[in-house]
Design a protein around this motif. Sequence first.
Motif, PDB file in Angstrom:
ATOM      1  N   ALA A 139     101.418  -3.467  82.380  1.00  0.00           N
ATOM      2  CA  ALA A 139     102.463  -3.969  83.257  1.00  0.00           C
ATOM      3  C   ALA A 139     102.937  -2.872  84.198  1.00  0.00           C
ATOM      4  N   ALA A 140     103.022  -1.635  83.665  1.00  0.00           N
ATOM      5  CA  ALA A 140     103.441  -0.529  84.527  1.00  0.00           C
ATOM      6  C   ALA A 140     102.381  -0.219  85.570  1.00  0.00           C
ATOM      7  N   GLU A 141     101.091  -0.377  85.170  1.00  0.00           N
ATOM      8  CA  GLU A 141     100.034  -0.090  86.135  1.00  0.00           C
ATOM      9  C   GLU A 141      99.978  -1.120  87.248  1.00  0.00           C
ATOM     10  N   GLN A 142     100.482  -2.362  86.958  1.00  0.00           N
ATOM     11  CA  GLN A 142     100.437  -3.394  87.971  1.00  0.00           C
ATOM     12  C   GLN A 142     101.591  -3.304  88.960  1.00  0.00           C
ATOM     13  N   MET A 143     102.542  -2.428  88.713  1.00  0.00           N
ATOM     14  CA  MET A 143     103.663  -2.290  89.636  1.00  0.00           C
ATOM     15  C   MET A 143     103.158  -1.759  90.960  1.00  0.00           C
ATOM     16  N   PRO A 144     103.659  -2.326  92.079  1.00  0.00           N
ATOM     17  CA  PRO A 144     103.191  -1.852  93.384  1.00  0.00           C
ATOM     18  C   PRO A 144     103.606  -0.423  93.626  1.00  0.00           C
ATOM     19  N   ALA A 179     102.159   1.425  61.073  1.00  0.00           N
ATOM     20  CA  ALA A 179     103.278   1.600  62.005  1.00  0.00           C
ATOM     21  C   ALA A 179     102.812   2.270  63.291  1.00  0.00           C
ATOM     22  N   ALA A 180     101.936   3.280  63.156  1.00  0.00           N
ATOM     23  CA  ALA A 180     101.411   3.949  64.357  1.00  0.00           C
ATOM     24  C   ALA A 180     100.578   2.987  65.197  1.00  0.00           C
ATOM     25  N   GLU A 181      99.800   2.138  64.532  1.00  0.00           N
ATOM     26  CA  GLU A 181      98.997   1.154  65.257  1.00  0.00           C
ATOM     27  C   GLU A 181      99.885   0.162  66.007  1.00  0.00           C
ATOM     28  N   ARG A 182     100.982  -0.248  65.375  1.00  0.00           N
ATOM     29  CA  ARG A 182     101.905  -1.157  66.064  1.00  0.00           C
ATOM     30  C   ARG A 182     102.531  -0.484  67.271  1.00  0.00           C
ATOM     31  N   ARG A 183     102.873   0.809  67.137  1.00  0.00           N
ATOM     32  CA  ARG A 183     103.429   1.532  68.291  1.00  0.00           C
ATOM     33  C   ARG A 183     102.416   1.619  69.412  1.00  0.00           C
ATOM     34  N   ARG A 184     101.148   1.912  69.073  1.00  0.00           N
ATOM     35  CA  ARG A 184     100.115   1.980  70.114  1.00  0.00           C
ATOM     36  C   ARG A 184      99.912   0.638  70.788  1.00  0.00           C
ATOM     37  N   ASN A 185      99.988  -0.444  69.989  1.00  0.00           N
ATOM     38  CA  ASN A 185      99.820  -1.768  70.576  1.00  0.00           C
ATOM     39  C   ASN A 185     100.966  -2.097  71.527  1.00  0.00           C
ATOM     40  N   ARG A 186     102.194  -1.699  71.127  1.00  0.00           N
ATOM     41  CA  ARG A 186     103.326  -1.942  72.019  1.00  0.00           C
ATOM     42  C   ARG A 186     103.193  -1.130  73.298  1.00  0.00           C
ATOM     43  N   GLN A 187     102.777   0.131  73.165  1.00  0.00           N
ATOM     44  CA  GLN A 187     102.591   0.959  74.358  1.00  0.00           C
ATOM     45  C   GLN A 187     101.465   0.420  75.223  1.00  0.00           C
ATOM     46  N   GLY A 188     100.399  -0.091  74.562  1.00  0.00           N
ATOM     47  CA  GLY A 188      99.292  -0.668  75.327  1.00  0.00           C
ATOM     48  C   GLY A 188      99.713  -1.924  76.060  1.00  0.00           C
TER      49      GLY A 188
END
Length: 261
Positions: free
Chosen positions: A165-170, A151-160
């Motif tokens: 996408a957040a880093e690509q925001m202008p 479950a923790a790995e799935r959460r990390r994958n979702r956050q990753g």
Amino acid sequence: MARTPVLAAGGIVLRRESPPRIAVVRLRKRNEWVLPKGKLDDGETARDAAEREVLEETGHDVEVHEFLGTLVYDSGGRSKVVHYWRMDAGGKPVRELMSDIKEVDWLPFDAALERLSRSYERTFLENVGPIALQAAALAERERRARLRLAAAERRRNRQGAILPAAEQMPVAEAPVVAEAPVVTEPPVAVDAAVAVEVPVMAEYDVADAGEAVKAEHGVGAAPTEQPPSFGREIDPVASAVHPTPRKNLIERVRDWLRRAA
């Protein structure tokens, strides 16, 4: 001559409950409650035979785990050797019971000991049962830990997946503030001459003033003198270092009348 022993295999079958429950089966022929087990078929390994026999006698598909021990007892004048494994049963039965089994029951450890009809099986379960229960509890903790890690790995994958996408925001750039031009004043020459405008002072004509006085007092005209030039500008301040003092008008008139008399 000794007869060849009968080889059989079975399981201490647990179902995940709180507390865990152990399977005991009721034989149709003798009406006895026993642990699930059966004879090996030709060419079959003991482990495979244990899994097959438990499926046939309990109706449940099982997972086979560690080997628990071997029980040897006399059966019909022959030795019977039974190997047991710890097993976990699935949630629901997947098939009907075989014809030799009347019913199956799932009991807590102490109740299962009391239900067994044969003393040697009770002794065997009393010795290996706690080992099976302890191994099952450890395996359950490990299973839950793996679920938490997954479950923790799935959460990390979702956050990753969200982070790029957040880093690509202008990112809004800060406005560029233009530097104000530096205005430099022209240097003032210290030695430059400063032009000072001096008001033009016109002198009174002394002769005219004297004629006016004589006319007032009846005195004859005074000899004409060259009058000073009207509109003569006063010398600049720079050249009038030692100005000549002048008498006021009344004193000059008096001096003139005195000389005329």
